[in-house]
Design an enzyme around this catalytic site. Structure first.
Site, short mmCIF file in Angstrom:
data_model
loop_
_atom_site.label_atom_id
_atom_site.label_comp_id
_atom_site.label_asym_id
_atom_site.label_seq_id
_atom_site.Cartn_x
_atom_site.Cartn_y
_atom_site.Cartn_z
N GLY A 27 -22.54 50.12 25.43
CA GLY A 27 -23.11 49.78 26.73
C GLY A 27 -24.18 48.72 26.64
O GLY A 27 -24.64 48.34 25.56
N THR A 29 -27.42 48.64 27.65
CA THR A 29 -28.77 48.97 27.19
C THR A 29 -28.81 49.15 25.68
O THR A 29 -29.76 48.73 25.01
CB THR A 29 -29.28 50.24 27.90
OG1 THR A 29 -29.10 50.10 29.32
CG2 THR A 29 -30.76 50.45 27.63
N ASP A 82 -27.92 55.86 22.48
CA ASP A 82 -26.84 55.67 23.44
C ASP A 82 -27.44 55.57 24.84
O ASP A 82 -28.63 55.85 25.04
CB ASP A 82 -25.85 56.84 23.36
CG ASP A 82 -24.43 56.41 23.74
OD1 ASP A 82 -24.27 55.35 24.37
OD2 ASP A 82 -23.49 57.15 23.39
N GLY A 83 -26.61 55.21 25.80
CA GLY A 83 -27.03 55.13 27.19
C GLY A 83 -26.48 56.30 27.98
O GLY A 83 -25.93 57.25 27.43
N ASP A 85 -24.84 57.20 32.23
CA ASP A 85 -24.55 56.76 33.60
C ASP A 85 -25.48 57.45 34.59
O ASP A 85 -25.90 56.85 35.56
CB ASP A 85 -23.09 57.06 33.96
CG ASP A 85 -22.11 56.38 33.00
OD1 ASP A 85 -22.45 55.30 32.49
OD2 ASP A 85 -21.04 56.94 32.74
N ARG A 97 -18.66 55.70 31.48
CA ARG A 97 -18.21 54.56 32.27
C ARG A 97 -17.50 53.53 31.39
O ARG A 97 -16.60 52.83 31.83
CB ARG A 97 -19.41 53.91 32.98
CG ARG A 97 -19.01 52.81 33.97
CD ARG A 97 -20.16 52.42 34.86
NE ARG A 97 -21.32 51.96 34.08
CZ ARG A 97 -22.50 51.70 34.61
NH1 ARG A 97 -22.70 51.89 35.91
NH2 ARG A 97 -23.50 51.30 33.85
N GLY A 98 -17.88 53.48 30.10
CA GLY A 98 -17.22 52.58 29.16
C GLY A 98 -16.04 53.22 28.44
O GLY A 98 -15.51 52.63 27.50
N GLU A 104 -18.67 59.15 21.64
CA GLU A 104 -20.11 59.29 21.86
C GLU A 104 -20.56 60.74 21.70
O GLU A 104 -21.63 61.01 21.15
CB GLU A 104 -20.47 58.76 23.25
CG GLU A 104 -20.37 57.25 23.37
CD GLU A 104 -20.51 56.74 24.78
OE1 GLU A 104 -20.71 55.52 24.95
OE2 GLU A 104 -20.39 57.53 25.73
N LYS A 122 -30.72 55.13 36.64
CA LYS A 122 -29.84 56.17 36.08
C LYS A 122 -30.44 57.57 36.19
O LYS A 122 -29.76 58.55 35.88
CB LYS A 122 -29.56 55.86 34.61
CG LYS A 122 -29.00 54.46 34.35
CD LYS A 122 -27.66 54.25 35.03
CE LYS A 122 -27.13 52.85 34.84
NZ LYS A 122 -26.86 52.53 33.43
#
Length: 220
Positions: A27, A29, A82-83, A85, A97-98, A104, A122
């Site tokens: 992602g 970020t 990690d990011g 959503d 979303r990815g 993950e 978010k």
């Protein structure tokens, strides 16, 4: 927003120590975190190796000079970055979303510390976004029916620049499921996991105790 993402990513990267084995999420970020890690490798001679959660993350890591490894070689990770959503005050998340949420979740489970980098947009009081599912193509239609039985509505995610569904890095389909406000994310995650054909959902509720959330300049 880009400034907040960069600040969050850089602060996460500064948690990395020499000799660590880290999980590298997917992602925009996380990309900032990778940029900062790459900078530290060049300037500080930092020695780290990363387990990427997607082909995209792997390609970016190679371009930035971050050494890659695998969960086979390192089943326990020092930390993962990690990011998300969406994330609520209890640190429960929706991810995917990815379309990388299966890997993950494997990486998050293996990590001693799970660092989640987000911007303010978010952060929500109650999770309410679409929940991605990775499903076996063979069982796609039965899974959609079972999601309807759980009170949700599921759609096959279609690809961009191609006809037909999105195919994950693992060769599966992605469904996006809406449930409205998710009052009990833990229960919903378990109910979805019980559906035959679902490989993994984008609900992350089991790692709150080891999760550090970095929102721009904020950390919790």
């Amino acid at each position: 927003m880009d400034k907040a993402k960069q600040e969050a990513g850089y602060r996460a990267a500064d948690q990395v120590r020499d000799g660590m084995i880290i999980g590298i999420g997917t992602g925009s970020t996380v990309l900032y975190a990778m940029e900062r890690i790459s900078e530290r490798i060049r300037e500080e001679k930092l020695a780290v190796a990363g387990v990427p959660t997607s082909y995209q993350a792997a390609y970016r890591a190679v371009e930035m000079g971050i050494m890659l490894t695998s969960l086979d070689a390192h089943p326990k990770l020092d930390l993962a970055i990690d990011g998300a959503d969406q994330i609520d005050p209890a640190k429960r998340m929706i991810k995917g979303r990815g379309a990388a949420h299966l890997r993950e979740k494997c990486v998050a489970d293996a990590a001693e510390t799970f660092i989640v980098v987000v911007d303010d947009s978010k952060c929500v009081s109650i999770l309410n976004g679409p929940v991605p599912l990775e499903v076996l193509p063979f069982a796609c239609m039965p899974v959609i029916k079972r999601i309807n039985d759980l009170g949700g509505s599921a759609l096959i995610r279609n690809g961009s620049g191609k006809d037909g569904p999105v195919i994950s890095d693992n060769g599966n389909f992605i469904l996006d499921c809406t449930f409205g406000e998710i009052r009990s994310p833990e229960e919903l995650e378990q109910n979805i996991a019980n559906v035959p054909g679902v490989v993994e959902s984008g609900l992350f509720t089991r790692y709150t105790g080891k999760t550090m959330v970095i929102v721009g300049a904020k950390k919790s």
